[in-house]
Every structure is written in C-alpha cells, then in structure tokens.
Design a protein around this motif. Structure first.
Motif, mmCIF file in Angstrom:
data_model
loop_
_atom_site.group_PDB
_atom_site.id
_atom_site.type_symbol
_atom_site.label_atom_id
_atom_site.label_comp_id
_atom_site.label_asym_id
_atom_site.label_seq_id
_atom_site.Cartn_x
_atom_site.Cartn_y
_atom_site.Cartn_z
ATOM 1 N N ALA A 94 0.805 -1.104 0.041
ATOM 2 C CA ALA A 94 -0.018 -0.091 -0.039
ATOM 3 C C ALA A 94 0.798 1.279 -0.201
ATOM 4 N N PRO A 95 0.454 2.316 -0.362
ATOM 5 C CA PRO A 95 1.240 3.856 -0.457
ATOM 6 C C PRO A 95 1.418 3.879 1.168
ATOM 7 N N GLY A 96 2.614 4.509 1.392
ATOM 8 C CA GLY A 96 3.125 5.220 2.718
ATOM 9 C C GLY A 96 2.759 6.553 2.627
ATOM 10 N N ALA A 97 2.861 7.032 3.885
ATOM 11 C CA ALA A 97 2.663 8.367 4.312
ATOM 12 C C ALA A 97 3.478 9.320 3.635
ATOM 13 N N THR A 98 4.804 8.863 3.224
ATOM 14 C CA THR A 98 5.898 9.765 2.446
ATOM 15 C C THR A 98 5.541 9.648 1.040
ATOM 16 N N GLU A 99 5.648 10.473 0.258
ATOM 17 C CA GLU A 99 5.466 10.524 -0.946
ATOM 18 C C GLU A 99 6.379 9.653 -1.620
ATOM 19 N N GLY A 100 6.090 8.712 -2.645
ATOM 20 C CA GLY A 100 6.888 7.821 -3.479
ATOM 21 C C GLY A 100 7.270 6.593 -2.520
ATOM 22 N N MET A 101 6.805 6.442 -1.332
ATOM 23 C CA MET A 101 6.957 5.250 -0.418
ATOM 24 C C MET A 101 5.902 4.375 -0.445
ATOM 25 N N TYR A 111 4.493 0.426 1.348
ATOM 26 C CA TYR A 111 4.950 -0.698 2.368
ATOM 27 C C TYR A 111 4.205 -1.875 2.541
ATOM 28 N N ALA A 112 4.568 -2.673 3.035
ATOM 29 C CA ALA A 112 3.720 -4.067 3.628
ATOM 30 C C ALA A 112 4.361 -4.700 4.736
#
Length: 143
Positions: free
Chosen positions: A115-122, A124-125
């Motif tokens: 899924a998309p993280g809180a930081t742009e371009g990051m 995570y799983a």
C-alpha cells in the motif's frame, strides 16, 4: 559550542527465536543472509546465537533460548502494546516482487498488503516470519 553527540551507525538487530536452525535457514533463503559473521554457544547463559549478514552489510542476530515464549502480533499496531522494538523494517527494490516471493515460496504470512505510505513515493507491506516476527518491507521511488 554545539552539543556533543555520539557518532553511531546501525550494526545489527537481534531477534529471539524458538528454533535457531530453522530460522537461520529461513532468513538465509528469504533475504540472502547466508554469511555467518559469528556463532556462539553460551551454556552459562542458556543461549545459542548466530549473526548472519548479506553482501550489502545487512546483519541479523538470531538468539535461541530454550523455554522462551513467542510475542506474535496480529497487526503492526498491536505490536506497540508492549514497549519494546516492534518490527524489523527492510528496504527492498521491488515491493510487489518481494511480498510475492516471501508470502509464496518462502511461506511468510501476509499481515498487510502492499500500500502507499505516508511519505510521497514510498510503499510498504508487512509480513511475519515462520515464528510470527513482524517484518516491514519498504520500497521508495528511485531506489
């Protein structure tokens, strides 16, 4: 004058495991941690340890103590109910490929899907290793 600080960089993380041999094999296959930096048997402390590393310098120490009990967590936020280290986060070049391989051929349990993280371009799983230890996989754009 500036405040003095201790210069430090990350060396390794230590993980208490139930089955040293099985976890050593799993982390070797899953993450390429196949070089044995150190192996110790400390009968007086009742532990066996191994420090594993890969070619890029990632180091994980596995420690087996008979009678230890697992601290498996249902999700990444449940892990924060106890004040200790909650997960091992590893940066991977391709999150989808790593997540697929770990949950497929390596048998890691999926905890949260890419899924998309809180930081742009990051992105995570989370997965858990065969003993339920929580692992976060992180992909950052441009890496």
């Amino acid at each position: 004058m500036g405040v003095a600080m201790t210069a430090a960089r990350f060396h390794h993380v230590s993980l208490s495991v139930a089955d040293l041999t099985a976890q050593e094999a799993w982390y070797g296959n899953a993450f390429g941690l196949i070089h044995v930096d150190e192996r110790l048997e400390l009968p007086e402390a009742g532990v066996r340890t191994v420090v594993l590393s890969d070619a890029a310098g990632l180091r994980v120490e596995l420690v087996e103590r008979p009678g230890s009990s697992p601290a498996a967590h249902a999700d990444p936020f449940a892990a924060t109910a106890v004040q200790t280290f909650t997960h091992l986060a590893l940066q991977v070049p391709d999150l989808d490929a790593a997540f697929g391989r770990l949950t497929g051929e390596c048998g890691a349990a999926p905890v949260s899907f890419p899924a998309p993280g809180a930081t742009e371009g990051m992105r995570y799983a989370y997965v858990s290793d065969p003993e339920g230890n929580l692992l976060e996989l992180i992909e950052t754009s441009g890496d």
